[in-house]
Design a protein around this motif. Structure first.
Motif, short mmCIF file in Angstrom:
data_model
loop_
_atom_site.label_atom_id
_atom_site.label_comp_id
_atom_site.label_asym_id
_atom_site.label_seq_id
_atom_site.Cartn_x
_atom_site.Cartn_y
_atom_site.Cartn_z
N ASP A 152 0.82 -1.21 0.00
CA ASP A 152 0.00 0.00 0.00
C ASP A 152 0.86 1.26 0.00
N ILE A 153 2.06 1.13 0.55
CA ILE A 153 2.97 2.26 0.72
C ILE A 153 4.34 1.87 0.19
N LEU A 154 4.92 2.71 -0.65
CA LEU A 154 6.27 2.48 -1.17
C LEU A 154 7.12 3.70 -0.89
N ILE A 155 8.19 3.50 -0.13
CA ILE A 155 9.14 4.57 0.16
C ILE A 155 10.43 4.28 -0.61
N ASN A 156 10.68 5.06 -1.65
CA ASN A 156 11.91 4.91 -2.43
C ASN A 156 13.03 5.69 -1.75
N ASN A 157 13.65 5.04 -0.77
CA ASN A 157 14.68 5.69 0.05
C ASN A 157 16.10 5.34 -0.38
N LEU A 158 16.26 4.23 -1.08
CA LEU A 158 17.61 3.79 -1.45
C LEU A 158 18.37 4.90 -2.16
N GLY A 159 19.56 5.19 -1.67
CA GLY A 159 20.38 6.21 -2.30
C GLY A 159 21.73 6.34 -1.63
N THR A 160 22.65 6.96 -2.33
CA THR A 160 23.98 7.18 -1.77
C THR A 160 24.58 8.41 -2.42
N ALA A 161 25.73 8.79 -1.94
CA ALA A 161 26.49 9.90 -2.51
C ALA A 161 27.97 9.56 -2.45
N LYS A 162 28.69 9.98 -3.46
CA LYS A 162 30.13 9.70 -3.53
C LYS A 162 30.85 10.97 -3.97
N PRO A 163 31.20 11.81 -3.01
CA PRO A 163 31.83 13.10 -3.35
C PRO A 163 33.04 12.93 -4.26
N LYS A 164 33.00 13.62 -5.39
CA LYS A 164 34.07 13.53 -6.37
C LYS A 164 33.98 14.76 -7.26
N SER A 165 35.12 15.34 -7.58
CA SER A 165 35.10 16.56 -8.39
C SER A 165 34.56 16.25 -9.79
#
Length: 264
Positions: free
Chosen positions: A84-97
């Motif tokens: 009934d509820i979907l939370i699309n939370n998957l994520g990341t960050a990779k700091p790079k110039s």
């Protein structure tokens, strides 16, 4: 406000720690049954056991699957038929110039932060529409509006989530299904805390001092002048998933501490 989600089943992707974990706990507290997701058996199992202890009356299950891949998503779908509820939370960050980012870097982050949510929404949305009730939430970021120069690829993926969220909300208008984005600011999530801890150790300062330094130099427009807690972000998500939020759809809700200098 009494939010009651008993009888509702929720999926929270990337939810063994951080904001995702806080969202699972918030939904369980409101009475929902929740599916925890992560890539590793050990982390998923540990999270499920701990959350079951906190909320023994709620049904808590775990699914190990890498949703950044089509194969991982297919495996998840076989184990969880509907929600009934979907939370699309998957994520990341990779700091790079910017000049160091390769094509592979761009594509890998897009798979994790954007396509994972596309796959999940594409699969579970039609069943919500058929039932006449559903909630889809994309966990974006204030970086979607204020693109960080040190993480341009990350900002791009977060802006993409806003476009997808709004477009899908338009698609299902009038069906009883709402689709929204939530935009956290700097938050004491697992990833952010690890960055701050590493920075503090390299400078010989406390983590609290490192957080303040980050705010002063990178997010000086913060009005709360502190990092948010994962629970504060989860509170907004739980509300958006409630019956009380039935008129809230197609929008981007900020939990950014006032960082984005806009009244709209």
């Amino acid at each position: 406000m009494n939010i009651n989600l008993k009888g509702r089943k929720a999926i929270v992707t990337g939810s063994t720690a951080g904001i995702g974990r806080a969202i699972v706990e918030g939904l369980a507290r409101a009475g929902a049954s929740v599916v925890v997701n992560g890539r590793g058996e050990e982390r998923v199992g540990k999270a499920v056991r701990e959350i079951r202890q906190l909320f023994p009356e709620s049904e808590i299950d775990g699914v190990v699957a890498d949703l950044a891949t089509a194969e991982g998503a297919a495996s998840f779908f076989k184990q969880v038929e509907g929600a009934d509820i979907l939370i699309n939370n998957l994520g990341t960050a990779k700091p790079k110039s910017f000049d160091e980012l390769t094509d592979a870097d761009w594509l890998d982050l897009f798979q994790i932060n954007v396509l994972s949510g596309v796959r999940m929404t594409r699969h579970y949305l039609p069943k919500m529409v058929k039932r006449g009730w559903g909630r889809v939430v994309f966990i974006s970021s204030e970086s979607a509006l204020a693109i960080p120069k040190e993480m341009i690829d990350y900002g791009m993926t977060k802006t993409a989530q806003l476009a997808i969220s709004r477009g899908v909300a338009e698609l299902v208008g009038g069906t009883g299904v709402t689709v929204n984005s939530v935009l956290p600011g700097p938050t004491r999530s697992e990833i952010m805390s690890n960055w701050m801890k590493s920075g503090a150790e390299s400078q010989g300062i406390t983590q609290a001092a490192a957080e303040q330094q980050f705010l002063d130099t990178t997010r000086p427009t913060s009005l709360i002048n502190r990092f948010a807690t994962t629970e504060e972000v989860a509170n907004m998500v739980v509300y958006v998933c409630s019956e009380q939020a039935s008129a809230t759809t197609g929008t981007a809700l900020r939990v950014d501490g006032g960082i984005v200098r806009s009244i709209a």
